[in-house]
Design a protein around this motif. Sequence first.
Motif, PDB file in Angstrom:
ATOM      1  N   LEU A  41      39.798  17.891  71.653  1.00 46.03           N
ATOM      2  CA  LEU A  41      38.582  18.663  71.390  1.00 46.03           C
ATOM      3  C   LEU A  41      38.441  19.813  72.376  1.00 46.03           C
ATOM      4  O   LEU A  41      38.181  20.968  71.975  1.00 46.03           O
ATOM      5  N   TRP A  42      38.630  19.518  73.662  1.00 51.15           N
ATOM      6  CA  TRP A  42      38.516  20.556  74.679  1.00 51.15           C
ATOM      7  C   TRP A  42      39.624  21.599  74.556  1.00 51.15           C
ATOM      8  O   TRP A  42      39.425  22.787  74.849  1.00 51.15           O
ATOM      9  N   LEU A  43      40.782  21.164  74.104  1.00 54.30           N
ATOM     10  CA  LEU A  43      41.900  22.080  73.901  1.00 54.30           C
ATOM     11  C   LEU A  43      41.574  23.098  72.814  1.00 54.30           C
ATOM     12  O   LEU A  43      41.895  24.289  72.945  1.00 54.30           O
ATOM     13  N   LEU A  44      40.911  22.635  71.768  1.00 54.64           N
ATOM     14  CA  LEU A  44      40.490  23.531  70.683  1.00 54.64           C
ATOM     15  C   LEU A  44      39.476  24.549  71.193  1.00 54.64           C
ATOM     16  O   LEU A  44      39.574  25.745  70.890  1.00 54.64           O
ATOM     17  N   ILE A  45      38.515  24.077  71.982  1.00 58.05           N
ATOM     18  CA  ILE A  45      37.480  24.972  72.528  1.00 58.05           C
ATOM     19  C   ILE A  45      38.099  26.012  73.463  1.00 58.05           C
ATOM     20  O   ILE A  45      37.794  27.204  73.368  1.00 58.05           O
ATOM     21  N   VAL A  46      38.983  25.550  74.357  1.00 55.77           N
ATOM     22  CA  VAL A  46      39.638  26.460  75.300  1.00 55.77           C
ATOM     23  C   VAL A  46      40.495  27.485  74.564  1.00 55.77           C
ATOM     24  O   VAL A  46      40.529  28.666  74.938  1.00 55.77           O
ATOM     25  N   SER A  47      41.175  27.061  73.498  1.00 55.76           N
ATOM     26  CA  SER A  47      42.016  27.973  72.718  1.00 55.76           C
ATOM     27  C   SER A  47      41.194  29.101  72.111  1.00 55.76           C
ATOM     28  O   SER A  47      41.601  30.274  72.150  1.00 55.76           O
ATOM     29  N   ILE A  48      40.032  28.763  71.563  1.00 55.53           N
ATOM     30  CA  ILE A  48      39.165  29.771  70.956  1.00 55.53           C
ATOM     31  C   ILE A  48      38.643  30.739  72.008  1.00 55.53           C
ATOM     32  O   ILE A  48      38.668  31.967  71.812  1.00 55.53           O
ATOM     33  N   ILE A  49      38.174  30.188  73.136  1.00 52.92           N
ATOM     34  CA  ILE A  49      37.633  31.036  74.206  1.00 52.92           C
ATOM     35  C   ILE A  49      38.715  31.951  74.782  1.00 52.92           C
ATOM     36  O   ILE A  49      38.494  33.152  74.972  1.00 52.92           O
ATOM     37  N   LEU A  50      39.898  31.381  75.039  1.00 51.32           N
ATOM     38  CA  LEU A  50      40.985  32.163  75.631  1.00 51.32           C
ATOM     39  C   LEU A  50      41.455  33.267  74.681  1.00 51.32           C
ATOM     40  O   LEU A  50      41.767  34.382  75.126  1.00 51.32           O
ATOM     41  N   SER A  51      41.504  32.979  73.391  1.00 55.75           N
ATOM     42  CA  SER A  51      41.899  33.992  72.410  1.00 55.75           C
ATOM     43  C   SER A  51      40.906  35.151  72.409  1.00 55.75           C
ATOM     44  O   SER A  51      41.298  36.322  72.332  1.00 55.75           O
ATOM     45  N   PHE A  52      39.624  34.819  72.484  1.00 56.89           N
ATOM     46  CA  PHE A  52      38.580  35.852  72.510  1.00 56.89           C
ATOM     47  C   PHE A  52      38.672  36.698  73.782  1.00 56.89           C
ATOM     48  O   PHE A  52      38.613  37.933  73.730  1.00 56.89           O
ATOM     49  N   VAL A  53      38.853  36.025  74.925  1.00 57.51           N
ATOM     50  CA  VAL A  53      38.982  36.725  76.211  1.00 57.51           C
ATOM     51  C   VAL A  53      40.236  37.598  76.220  1.00 57.51           C
ATOM     52  O   VAL A  53      40.219  38.716  76.754  1.00 57.51           O
ATOM     53  N   ALA A  54      41.308  37.108  75.602  1.00 55.88           N
ATOM     54  CA  ALA A  54      42.561  37.869  75.543  1.00 55.88           C
ATOM     55  C   ALA A  54      42.359  39.192  74.824  1.00 55.88           C
ATOM     56  O   ALA A  54      42.814  40.250  75.285  1.00 55.88           O
ATOM     57  N   MET A  55      41.679  39.144  73.713  1.00 57.99           N
ATOM     58  CA  MET A  55      41.418  40.361  72.943  1.00 57.99           C
ATOM     59  C   MET A  55      40.556  41.336  73.744  1.00 57.99           C
ATOM     60  O   MET A  55      40.801  42.544  73.739  1.00 57.99           O
ATOM     61  N   LEU A  56      39.551  40.815  74.458  1.00 53.13           N
ATOM     62  CA  LEU A  56      38.673  41.676  75.252  1.00 53.13           C
ATOM     63  C   LEU A  56      39.434  42.347  76.401  1.00 53.13           C
ATOM     64  O   LEU A  56      39.258  43.543  76.661  1.00 53.13           O
ATOM     65  N   LEU A  57      40.295  41.577  77.084  1.00 55.16           N
ATOM     66  CA  LEU A  57      41.040  42.120  78.224  1.00 55.16           C
ATOM     67  C   LEU A  57      42.006  43.224  77.794  1.00 55.16           C
ATOM     68  O   LEU A  57      42.056  44.298  78.405  1.00 55.16           O
ATOM     69  N   ILE A  58      42.783  42.930  76.764  1.00 60.22           N
ATOM     70  CA  ILE A  58      43.745  43.927  76.284  1.00 60.22           C
ATOM     71  C   ILE A  58      43.016  45.150  75.742  1.00 60.22           C
ATOM     72  O   ILE A  58      43.410  46.293  75.984  1.00 60.22           O
ATOM     73  N   ASN A  59      41.927  44.901  75.008  1.00 58.62           N
ATOM     74  CA  ASN A  59      41.143  46.011  74.449  1.00 58.62           C
ATOM     75  C   ASN A  59      40.584  46.901  75.565  1.00 58.62           C
ATOM     76  O   ASN A  59      40.636  48.132  75.478  1.00 58.62           O
ATOM     77  N   SER A  60      40.070  46.281  76.631  1.00 58.40           N
ATOM     78  CA  SER A  60      39.506  47.050  77.756  1.00 58.40           C
ATOM     79  C   SER A  60      40.574  47.871  78.458  1.00 58.40           C
ATOM     80  O   SER A  60      40.344  49.037  78.806  1.00 58.40           O
ATOM     81  N   SER A  61      41.747  47.272  78.680  1.00 59.35           N
ATOM     82  CA  SER A  61      42.840  47.983  79.347  1.00 59.35           C
ATOM     83  C   SER A  61      43.286  49.194  78.544  1.00 59.35           C
ATOM     84  O   SER A  61      43.517  50.278  79.090  1.00 59.35           O
ATOM     85  N   LEU A  62      43.407  49.015  77.230  1.00 58.81           N
ATOM     86  CA  LEU A  62      43.850  50.118  76.376  1.00 58.81           C
ATOM     87  C   LEU A  62      42.783  51.209  76.271  1.00 58.81           C
ATOM     88  O   LEU A  62      43.101  52.396  76.243  1.00 58.81           O
ATOM     89  N   ARG A  63      41.527  50.812  76.235  1.00 60.58           N
ATOM     90  CA  ARG A  63      40.444  51.800  76.164  1.00 60.58           C
ATOM     91  C   ARG A  63      40.401  52.652  77.428  1.00 60.58           C
ATOM     92  O   ARG A  63      40.171  53.864  77.370  1.00 60.58           O
ATOM     93  N   LEU A  64      40.637  52.027  78.584  1.00 64.10           N
ATOM     94  CA  LEU A  64      40.680  52.773  79.838  1.00 64.10           C
ATOM     95  C   LEU A  64      41.859  53.747  79.855  1.00 64.10           C
ATOM     96  O   LEU A  64      41.752  54.869  80.367  1.00 64.10           O
ATOM     97  N   SER A  65      42.983  53.304  79.281  1.00 68.03           N
ATOM     98  CA  SER A  65      44.157  54.163  79.225  1.00 68.03           C
ATOM     99  C   SER A  65      43.907  55.377  78.329  1.00 68.03           C
ATOM    100  O   SER A  65      44.269  56.506  78.663  1.00 68.03           O
ATOM    101  N   ILE A  66      43.276  55.148  77.188  1.00 69.66           N
ATOM    102  CA  ILE A  66      42.999  56.234  76.235  1.00 69.66           C
ATOM    103  C   ILE A  66      41.868  57.127  76.746  1.00 69.66           C
ATOM    104  O   ILE A  66      41.820  58.322  76.451  1.00 69.66           O
ATOM    105  N   TYR A  67      40.976  56.545  77.540  1.00 69.55           N
ATOM    106  CA  TYR A  67      39.853  57.322  78.099  1.00 69.55           C
ATOM    107  C   TYR A  67      40.359  58.530  78.892  1.00 69.55           C
ATOM    108  O   TYR A  67      39.754  59.611  78.865  1.00 69.55           O
ATOM    109  N   SER A  68      41.481  58.366  79.599  1.00 71.05           N
ATOM    110  CA  SER A  68      42.034  59.466  80.399  1.00 71.05           C
ATOM    111  C   SER A  68      42.575  60.593  79.523  1.00 71.05           C
ATOM    112  O   SER A  68      42.840  61.689  80.012  1.00 71.05           O
ATOM    113  N   HIS A  69      42.741  60.310  78.211  1.00 71.64           N
ATOM    114  CA  HIS A  69      43.248  61.325  77.281  1.00 71.64           C
ATOM    115  C   HIS A  69      42.155  61.833  76.332  1.00 71.64           C
ATOM    116  O   HIS A  69      42.463  62.446  75.311  1.00 71.64           O
ATOM    117  N   ARG A  70      40.908  61.555  76.658  1.00 72.30           N
ATOM    118  CA  ARG A  70      39.823  61.912  75.731  1.00 72.30           C
ATOM    119  C   ARG A  70      39.739  63.414  75.475  1.00 72.30           C
ATOM    120  O   ARG A  70      39.439  63.846  74.362  1.00 72.30           O
TER     121      ARG A  70
END
Length: 291
Positions: A165-194
């Motif tokens: 049960l906890w593995l399922l919860i952690v998987s969902i949370i980690l997947s969501f955090v993964a998307m946020l982290l990668i999205n933030s890094s890429l947005r910062l990279s593109i921000y310098s080219h605005r």
Amino acid sequence: MASSFEKYNKRRLISSYFSVILSIFLVLFLLGGLGLFVINSKKLTNDFKEKIQMTVFFKNDAKERDLKAFDLELKNSEYIKKYLYINKDSAVKNNVDIFGEDFLEYVGQNPIKNSFDINLKGDYVQADSIKKIETQIKKNELVSEIIYDKILVDLVNDNVRKISLWLLIVSIILSFVAMLLINSSLRLSIYSHRFTIKTMQMVGATKSFIRKPFILRSIKLGLIGSALAVIALLILVCYIDSKLPDLGILKDYLSIGVVMAGVFIVGIIITSISTYFATQRFLNLKTEDLY
């Protein structure tokens, strides 16, 4: 002066790319590690369950042919992982340090009974399944008693359910955090080219034309980060296999292949989607809002 400024921009660009690759690598490594754990969780739990031993003792009037018949029955049983026949005479010799060399002289006869140490397959280490197996074995009138740790069986199964049960919860949370982290890094990279994005838009370039090089570059960064994550995961798999060879994780090529392919696919999908929305945001901004 211009040369110094170009060098500064180049260093800043390299630093930006490095941070994006590092973010992608760390996130995909964690996701891949979690994926490997989820896929092999059944093997891990079964490996622990299969170490729980059931001992079947036979009465003293059981003949050699009776013991051989039971041995054959165990060999043909689908629920047996492994078993070991322990002769009562051998048991005394192997435990001289416990009983003492003159043990039999004091008691007169060997009180130890012939027995079988049985390790069940993981799927059968359940309270109801063991009860059925116990009932089946007790149909043999020559069986004296059956001993196993019932409390440990219940405890293991309860913990497996909680961990799942906890593995399922952690998987969902980690997947969501993964998307946020990668999205933030890429947005910062593109921000310098605005400003570059807005300039291209002002001279008549279409949104898809502007987005394309940014998406392709992000996919390349995603592939580099994915490749590093795959290398790190393979090292992790080799290490775990060296510590737990009975699990055969390294030989499970299908599971490893699925996880590694998943790491590359997730890396490409997340980077391309994140870049698309990040560039779209700057494309929709007014010129005065860029500052």
